[in-house]
Every structure is written in structure tokens, then in C-alpha cells.
Design an enzyme around this catalytic site. Structure first.
Site, PDB file in Angstrom:
ATOM      1  N   GLU A 287       0.936  -1.077  -0.012  1.00 29.40           N
ATOM      2  CA  GLU A 287       0.090  -0.097  -0.157  1.00 29.40           C
ATOM      3  C   GLU A 287       0.941   1.094   0.177  1.00 29.40           C
ATOM      4  O   GLU A 287       1.399   1.671   1.009  1.00 29.40           O
ATOM      5  CB  GLU A 287      -0.769   0.085   1.256  1.00 29.40           C
ATOM      6  CG  GLU A 287      -1.951  -1.237   1.483  1.00 29.40           C
ATOM      7  CD  GLU A 287      -2.919  -1.061   0.461  1.00 29.40           C
ATOM      8  OE1 GLU A 287      -3.212   0.038  -0.462  1.00 29.40           O
ATOM      9  OE2 GLU A 287      -3.711  -2.100   0.003  1.00 29.40           O
TER      10      GLU A 287
ATOM     11  N   CYS B 118      -2.744   8.702   2.631  1.00 29.02           N
ATOM     12  CA  CYS B 118      -2.656   8.238   1.280  1.00 29.02           C
ATOM     13  C   CYS B 118      -3.750   8.268   0.332  1.00 29.02           C
ATOM     14  O   CYS B 118      -3.397   8.423  -0.828  1.00 29.02           O
ATOM     15  CB  CYS B 118      -2.276   6.706   1.376  1.00 29.02           C
ATOM     16  SG  CYS B 118      -3.387   5.793   2.022  1.00 29.02           S
TER      17      CYS B 118
END
Length: 499
Positions: free
Chosen positions: A253, A287
Site C-alpha cells: 500500500e 494516502c
């Protein structure tokens, strides 16, 4: 510098040993919260060995029973939500509502994993051979290493660890060296759950504290079949080859450079609310933060004027204080990166509103920044990069095909959104030739995912998936089994091989 007594009760509540040689500072005011001891290579090696031993025992525990431990841990999180949420805020700087919200994410994934513990389904597959039964089953994979980042210091671990535990795996957690205290607090809560459970093997969940070398050691060790890592694209580029070299599995990720397209038919009142939270929440250190905004030229001036007015009155300050919406950046490096990006934006023709350091007189050892809104003439090379700070680049468009191509013309592919009331535009955005991101939303922002859906993205975001849906399969190994219950031995594909 002496350790601050302001948050000493949090250390006491979780039994955190503050005696070590590595200082941990709060980004709120720069005060030293504690000192912790980092693990050396020998200590990490011992913990990996202990995790391998714990796995051998835990994999034989029935999955619903494993789910009971996760349920008990969820109850500990409920009881400790306020204290842990406050510690999240103190250590990483996000506002208190977001700190509590992160703990709620942990509770939610516990609930999901408890249900999952009774739904680790395989398949029965039609065999082409008479008198044969073919099946697909799932078995525990082994010790799972979780490497997490500072911006979500506890939730991301839970997304991985709760699934891994019900799948029958042991867990080793390397938190960011910037946020070790929240990890130690979570481990304390987990150990309380283990005490109530009564039958978990030692070292089922462990923490290793250290820097990059510690993460690299986990990535290289063949005793760890699965490594889940959250962080920058640069981190992923270094870690993934190390895992792949010994044929391990990496769940990555990584970076996000998320965009929103605002169409002429959009409800601007909804869009502006979504933009504000996605662009400035967590001080732009998510993110899934909104970093690129494409607005149709027919509504651009109206929307940008509204956003500019909101940006001018954003409440920036101590994230523990009621009413604050923007806390500090994690450290000076984060602030300096923001300043460099804004300078480049101006060089590339951007008009910058906001930016710059604030509250330096009150917090000389902390790094608060005013969120920046930047009108760009086009999507430049800078806009295609991710700066982990509250910078929103705004561009206009007229042609839907062209803006969709611009939307996808970045290396990252995490989250995306469109605001429209035009069904054709919405469906084209979600179609195979539409958004190339792992997350695509209509009439909501790109930030704030729920745990029920698999979380992750494509391209330089890494391709990994965590949390909901069938992300659990990444923590298990698949086995195809065929049983012959006849006295004959027919071969597949009708092959004759008689001797």
C-alpha cells in the site's frame, strides 16, 4: 530534554515503559513523550523464530475459536477507545476526532474478522473424471509481517493483523519509528485480550521497534511468507524485490496522488465539503488525500471562490483542542517538502493561495502549515508527484475524454472520485476505460474508505489489498485437492498411459 508529564497518564494507562535510548516526540509541540529501546538484528531474529513457533500452534486452532480472540480484542478497544484515540493524536498529530475514528476502524475490522472466522470458504469444483471430487481449500500461510506508516499508526496494522489472526497466522508488527508508542499501547490491549482468551500461544503478536534496517530484515527472512507494507513508493521499490527474491508475498500500500473531477451538473455544496475534508484532513497526510482537482470551466470560478473562502478560515492548532481542524505536519522534513513543492508550483505557472508556516511563536519545535490551494495552468510534472502535505492543485477542463485521460496520467492509482448528476459521466468514470484506480467514488470524495471494501490501488500504489471483501485470501495459501473414490484411475484430459 526531560520527558513531558503532560501525557504521562497515557503511558501509565497502557503500561508503556518510557525508559530507552530513542526519543519519541509529539508533533503537537515538540515535547519528548518517552524514550524507547530499538531492537537489534539479533532481537528481530529471535522474534521471527518465536513467531514461527507460535504459528505452528495457532494454525491448528479452529477458525471460529481464533475469531473469539479477535472479539475479545475488539472489546478491549471499545473500552480503551478514548485513551488510545488521544494517544494517536498526541503521537502523530491528527485531530482528536480522527484519532478516535482510527480506533473505531480497528473496532470495525475486529467485527468483520469475527464474522469472517466462520466464512473462510473454499470451493467444490466439477471434475472431468468420473468418481472424483475436486476441491479448493484455504490454509494459514505463516507468520505475517506488518510494516505500518506514521499517518495511520494503528488502524492499518489492525486491517492486516485481525485478518491474519483469524486466518491462522502469527503477526510481527514494525510500526513507524515516528509512532512506536501507539503500537506499544495496542500490544498492551491485545495482551489483555489474550489473558482473557487463555489459550493463545506466546508470541502470537509481537512488535519490533527499529528503523529501515529492521524492515529490511523482515523482508529478507524466508520464515515470513507474507509481508504487508504501507508507506512511500520509494519504500515499496526497496522492499518488494527483497521479498520477491526469496519468493515471498508482498501486500503493498504505497503512494497516492488522488484526483476528483467536478462536472457541470455537480452539486457544488456537496463537492466543496468533500474537497475540504479530503484535501486538508490529517493535514494532507493521508494516502487518500485529494491532491488534484479538475473542475469544469463553467463552474470553476464559483467553486474555487468558495474553497478559497473556506481555506482562509480553517482552524489550525493543537489537535487536542475542540474546534481544531488542522493539526501539525509530522516533522520539519514534511514541512520542507511542502515548501519546495509550492516554490516549484509557482515556477511552473501556479498561483498559490495559502501555504507557509504558522504558529511558530507558540510552537517553535512543531511544524504547523497553512493548507495551500494552487491554481495550475495544466498538469505539470510536479502535479504528477505526491507531496505528503496539504497542497491541492486545481485545474480546469472542457472535454470529458481529455480530463479522464489527465486523471489517469499519473504513476499512482489509489483513489479517485467524480461529482456529477449525469449518469453517463458517472458510468464512464466507473467503467473499464474510466478511472484506473483501486477506489473509484461517485459524489463522495476519495478519502474515508470503509473497512467492508478491499482497500488498495494499482500502478505505483503497489496492487495490494487490505481490509474487507476477499482481502483475507492474501494471508492464506490456496490448495487444490482431488479425491478418487473409485477402483479406477482415469487420467485428466483423457490421457491413456497403460503399462
Amino acid at each position: 530534554m526531560s520527558i513531558s508529564s503532560r501525557h504521562a497518564e497515557l503511558m501509565t494507562a497502557f503500561g508503556i515503559d518510557v525508559r530507552g535510548d530513542r526519543s519519541v516526540h509529539s508533533p503537537i509541540d515538540g515535547t519528548e513523550l518517552a524514550r524507547v529501546a530499538f531492537d537489534d538484528a539479533a532481537a528481530v531474529d529471535r522474534k521471527i523464530g518465536a513467531a514461527a513457533d507460535a504459528f505452528k500452534s495457532w494454525r491448528t486452532v479452529p477458525a471460529p475459536r481464533r475469531g473469539e480472540l479477535v472479539r475479545l480484542f475488539g472489546e478491549e478497544l471499545r473500552a480503551g477507545k478514548d485513551a488510545l484515540g488521544r494517544l494517536v493524536t498526541v503521537e502523530c498529530g491528527k485531530i482528536l476526532e480522527e484519532g478516535r475514528g482510527e480506533v473505531q476502524e480497528m473496532i470495525d475490522i475486529c467485527d468483520f474478522a469475527v464474522g469472517l472466522s466462520r466464512q473462510l470458504y473454499g470451493l467444490t469444483i466439477a471434475s472431468e473424471r468420473p468418481g472424483h471430487r475436486m476441491m479448493e481449500t484455504w490454509h494459514p500461510a505463516g507468520p505475517v509481517a506488518v510494516i505500518s506508516a506514521f499517518n495511520f499508526p494503528v488502524a492499518v496494522w489492525a486491517w492486516n493483523a485481525m485478518l491474519a489472526l483469524v486466518c491462522g497466522d502469527s503477526v510481527i508488527w514494525k510500526p513507524s519509528e515516528k509512532t512506536p508508542l501507539t503500537a506499544l499501547a495496542v500490544q498492551a490491549l491485545f495482551e489483555r485480550a489474550v489473558a482473557k482468551f487463555g489459550a493463545a500461544p506466546p508470541a502470537l503478536s509481537q512488535i519490533v521497534l527499529g528503523d529501515r534496517a529492521c524492515g529490511e530484515q523482515l523482508a529478507r527472512d524466508a520464515r515470513i511468507p507474507v509481508v504487508s507494507a504501507t508507506g512511500s513508493t520509494a519504500m515499496g521499490r526497496a522492499l518488494a524485490p527483497a521479498v520477491a527474491k526469496r519468493f515471498g508475498r508482498a501486500i503493498l500500500e504505497l503512494g497516492g496522488n488522488n484526483a476528483m473531477i467536478v462536472c457541470p451538473s455537480a452539486r457544488l455544496d456537496l463537492a466543496e465539503r468533500a474537497i475540504l475534508f479530503a484535501a486538508v484532513g490529517t493535514a494532507g497526510q493521508r494516502c487518500t488525500t485529494l491532491r488534484r482537482l479538475f473542475v469544469h470551466e463553467s463552474v470553476a470560478e464559483k467553486l474555487v471562490d468558495r474553497l478559497t473562502a473556506h481555506y482562509a478560515r480553517l482552524a489550525i492548532g493543537d489537535p487536542l483542542e475542540k474546534g481544531t481542524l488542522i493539526g501539525p505536519l509530522i516533522d520539519r522534513a514534511g514541512f520542507d517538502g511542502m515548501e519546495r513543492a509550492l516554490a516549484r508550483a509557482a515556477e511552473e505557472g501556479g498561483r498559490v493561495f495559502g501555504g507557509g508556516r504558522v504558529l511558530a511563536d507558540r510552537y517553535p519545535d512543531a511544524w504547523y502549515a497553512r493548507p495551500a490551494l494552487v491554481r495550475m495552468p495544466r498538469q505539470t510534472a510536479l502535479v504528477c508527484e505526491e507531496t505528503f502535505a496539504p497542497i491541492l492543485y486545481v485545474m480546469t477542463w472542457t472535454d470529458f475524454d481529455a480530463v479522464l485521460a489527465e486523471h489517469n496520467a499519473v504513476p499512482q492509482g489509489l483513489s479517485s472520485s467524480i461529482f456529477t448528476r449525469d449518469l453517463e459521466e458517472a458510468e464512464r468514470f466507473l467503467a473499464a476505460a474510466g478511472s484506473d484506480c483501486g477506489i473509484a467514488n461517485v459524489n463522495i470524495g476519495p478519502s474515508g474508505a470503509e473497512i467492508g471494501g478491499a482497500f488498495g490501488g494499482e500502478k505505483e500504489t503497489g496492487g495490494g489489498r487490505e481490509s474487507g471483501s476477499d482481502a483475507w485470501k492474501a494471508y492464506m495459501r490456496r490448495q487444490t485437492t482431488t479425491v478418487n473414490y473409485t477402483n479406477e484411475l482415469p487420467l485428466a484430459q483423457g490421457i491413456a498411459f497403460d503399462v
